[in-house]
Design an enzyme around this catalytic site. Structure first.
Site, PDB file in Angstrom:
ATOM      1  N   HIS A  21       7.116  21.951   9.048  1.00  0.00           N
ATOM      2  CA  HIS A  21       5.902  21.130   9.116  1.00  0.00           C
ATOM      3  C   HIS A  21       4.738  21.797   8.376  1.00  0.00           C
ATOM      4  O   HIS A  21       4.081  21.172   7.534  1.00  0.00           O
ATOM      5  CB  HIS A  21       5.526  20.892  10.580  1.00  0.00           C
ATOM      6  CG  HIS A  21       4.310  20.038  10.765  1.00  0.00           C
ATOM      7  ND1 HIS A  21       4.367  18.681  10.906  1.00  0.00           N
ATOM      8  CD2 HIS A  21       2.986  20.360  10.815  1.00  0.00           C
ATOM      9  CE1 HIS A  21       3.150  18.194  11.031  1.00  0.00           C
ATOM     10  NE2 HIS A  21       2.289  19.209  10.991  1.00  0.00           N
ATOM     11  N   GLU A  22       4.499  23.057   8.704  1.00  0.00           N
ATOM     12  CA  GLU A  22       3.363  23.751   8.092  1.00  0.00           C
ATOM     13  C   GLU A  22       3.608  24.022   6.604  1.00  0.00           C
ATOM     14  O   GLU A  22       2.668  24.015   5.809  1.00  0.00           O
ATOM     15  CB  GLU A  22       3.085  25.062   8.832  1.00  0.00           C
ATOM     16  CG  GLU A  22       2.715  24.889  10.301  1.00  0.00           C
ATOM     17  CD  GLU A  22       1.516  23.974  10.501  1.00  0.00           C
ATOM     18  OE1 GLU A  22       0.678  23.844   9.586  1.00  0.00           O
ATOM     19  OE2 GLU A  22       1.424  23.369  11.586  1.00  0.00           O
ATOM     20  N   HIS A  25       2.387  21.111   4.584  1.00  0.00           N
ATOM     21  CA  HIS A  25       0.949  21.208   4.293  1.00  0.00           C
ATOM     22  C   HIS A  25       0.685  22.237   3.196  1.00  0.00           C
ATOM     23  O   HIS A  25      -0.083  21.987   2.249  1.00  0.00           O
ATOM     24  CB  HIS A  25       0.186  21.638   5.555  1.00  0.00           C
ATOM     25  CG  HIS A  25       0.164  20.610   6.651  1.00  0.00           C
ATOM     26  ND1 HIS A  25      -0.192  19.302   6.444  1.00  0.00           N
ATOM     27  CD2 HIS A  25       0.446  20.727   7.975  1.00  0.00           C
ATOM     28  CE1 HIS A  25      -0.132  18.647   7.604  1.00  0.00           C
ATOM     29  NE2 HIS A  25       0.258  19.489   8.540  1.00  0.00           N
TER      30      HIS A  25
END
Length: 461
Positions: A21-22, A25
């Site tokens: 997820h990170e 980003h």
């Protein structure tokens, strides 16, 4: 030992999902020219830190592993300290609204992409699943009303009077197809094979409510895996089963002349015949089909703690061995099926969450970290395919959760950017603070409900 497996599987699952997820980003931020100051897995006190000499990003593993974050250069988060002029073009807040939108959306998108890859791996490597053979359905259920007698193998499903038939490969495949039709309140046509050939059965799902769509969904429809062997795995001392002469290894073929190959249907029949003699057809000692013994047994009447009513029990432990099938696909088809399964699950999650909000579905469907850890351990013990499927499911849930338009989540920020794109004005700091407090209250409430559900499942109240 089981607790250790659960904790380890939970840590691996959360670690993988947070990193993916990170990194979503992080990667899009780098593509957009934004400077990333820190990439942290976990919160709190850093346990490990490393600064990349190339990008200047600080990579951190912190003490509390339930989450993570990517900190980018932003004029609003410097505490009043000025940013050098040459670094301003690399600040997040200086990017166009669509670049900021892409950076924030990249986290949930990465979770969906991970799910597609994981499902594709499962489909490509193959998995052994129960075959789509149905047991004799409970009377008056949708399956019974459709005309199923038990023993049929469902091979295809299509919407009534529309669309092409979709092949059914396994019991899991059948469940997902019926789940989608139930959500749309459709009537479907199931094609099934038996000893007499292939027949069509019209299944009416229009009366299925959202509250029926749970772990017992197939049972509520009257569908249970069939075509297998129902055997006695244990006999309790002093029970009706022992008095009747049932022994471990006995194969149960029929009850009162009704063929039985499924424990759920057999138990339901016994429960409804408390104190009433029933006749079991039992195959013993590996005898050939046709050499059966009749065993007369009277189910003992006992009070059911859940309903307070008297039900029948015979005191036998049952084991069902259902026919299985190896399901395997090619690389391209695996990716297509992975994308479709991810889409179906994401839509299902959104619709279920929406119905929980309006009261059409129970809040008991929410699960917290305790349940996730429990299922992580169970799936890990079942093997790589089960664990990868579980990981994909949680990844989808994380992606959907983060896209909800709740401030403090990615979806809340995306909502701000959409407002900015439409109006040409940034949402004021004052309103962002108000929405942030409201969003935090929503997250706390959801977390409390999920934790309560976890505890309720543990202590069964």
């Amino acid at each position: 030992m089981n607790l250790l497996i659960e904790l380890l599987a939970f840590a691996v699952a959360i670690g993988v999902l947070v990193v993916v997820h990170e990194y979503g980003h992080y990667s899009v931020a780098r593509l957009c020219g934004v400077k990333v100051l820190r990439f942290s897995i976990g919160f709190g006190k850093p346990l490990f830190q490393w600064v990349s000499p190339k990008t200047g990003t600080e990579w951190t593993i912190a003490a509390l592993p339930l989450g993570g974050y990517v900190k980018m250069l932003d004029e609003r988060e410097t505490g009043g300290a000025p940013i050098p002029a040459e670094a301003l073009p690399h600040a997040f807040n200086r990017q166009s609204v669509w670049r900021r939108f892409a950076i924030v959306a990249a986290g949930p998108v990465a979770n969906f992409l991970l799910a597609i890859v994981l499902f594709a791996l499962v489909f490509a490597t193959g998995v052994t699943e129960p075959a789509a053979v149905v047991a004799a359905p409970t009377p008056n259920t949708p399956a019974a009303l459709a005309g199923f007698d038990g023993g049929e193998t469902i091979v295809a499903v299509r919407a009534e009077n529309a669309g092409e038939s979709e092949r059914v490969r396994s019991w899991s495949d059948l469940r997902w197809k019926l789940l989608g039709a139930a959500f749309d309140h459709k009537r479907v046509v199931l094609s099934a094979k038996d000893a007499h050939g292939t027949s069509d059965f019209q299944l009416d799902l229009r009366g299925v409510t959202e509250k029926d769509v749970d772990d017992d969904f197939m049972s509520r429809l009257g569908f249970e895996p069939g075509g297998g062997k129902l055997t006695v795995a244990g006999v309790q001392p002093g029970s009706a089963a022992q008095k009747a002469g049932l022994a471990v290894g006995d194969r149960l073929r029929a009850i009162n002349g009704i063929p039985t190959d499924n424990a759920t249907a057999f138990i339901a029949y016994v429960k409804s015949h408390a104190g009433t003699p029933v006749t079991l057809q039992v195959e013993r000692g590996g005898q050939a089909l046709g050499k059966l013994e009749d065993v007369r047994i009277v189910p003992q009447s006992q009070r059911d703690d859940a309903t307070g009513q008297q039900i029948g029990r015979i005191g036998a432990e049952l084991a069902t061995q259902v026919p299985s099938i190896d399901v395997r696909y090619g690389p391209v088809e695996s990716l297509q099926l992975g994308a479709r399964r991810t889409w179906d699950l994401a839509v299902y999650s959104v619709r279920m969450f929406g119905r929980m909000i309006v009261g059409e579905a129970s809040l008991k469907n929410l699960s917290g970290p305790v349940t996730i850890a429990d299922y992580a351990g169970k799936s890990a013990r079942l093997g790589p395919s089960a664990f990868l499927s579980f990981l994909a499911l949680v990844s989808i849930s994380l992606g959907v959760l983060n896209l909800l338009p709740i401030p403090v989540l990615d979806g809340g920020h995306l909502l701000y950017y959409l407002v900015e794109a439409v109006t040409g004005k940034v949402v004021s700091d004052r309103w962002q603070l108000v929405f942030q407090r409201a969003g935090l209250a929503c997250i706390v409430a959801l977390s409390a409900i999920a934790l309560f559900n976890d505890l309720a499942r543990l202590i069964h109240f």
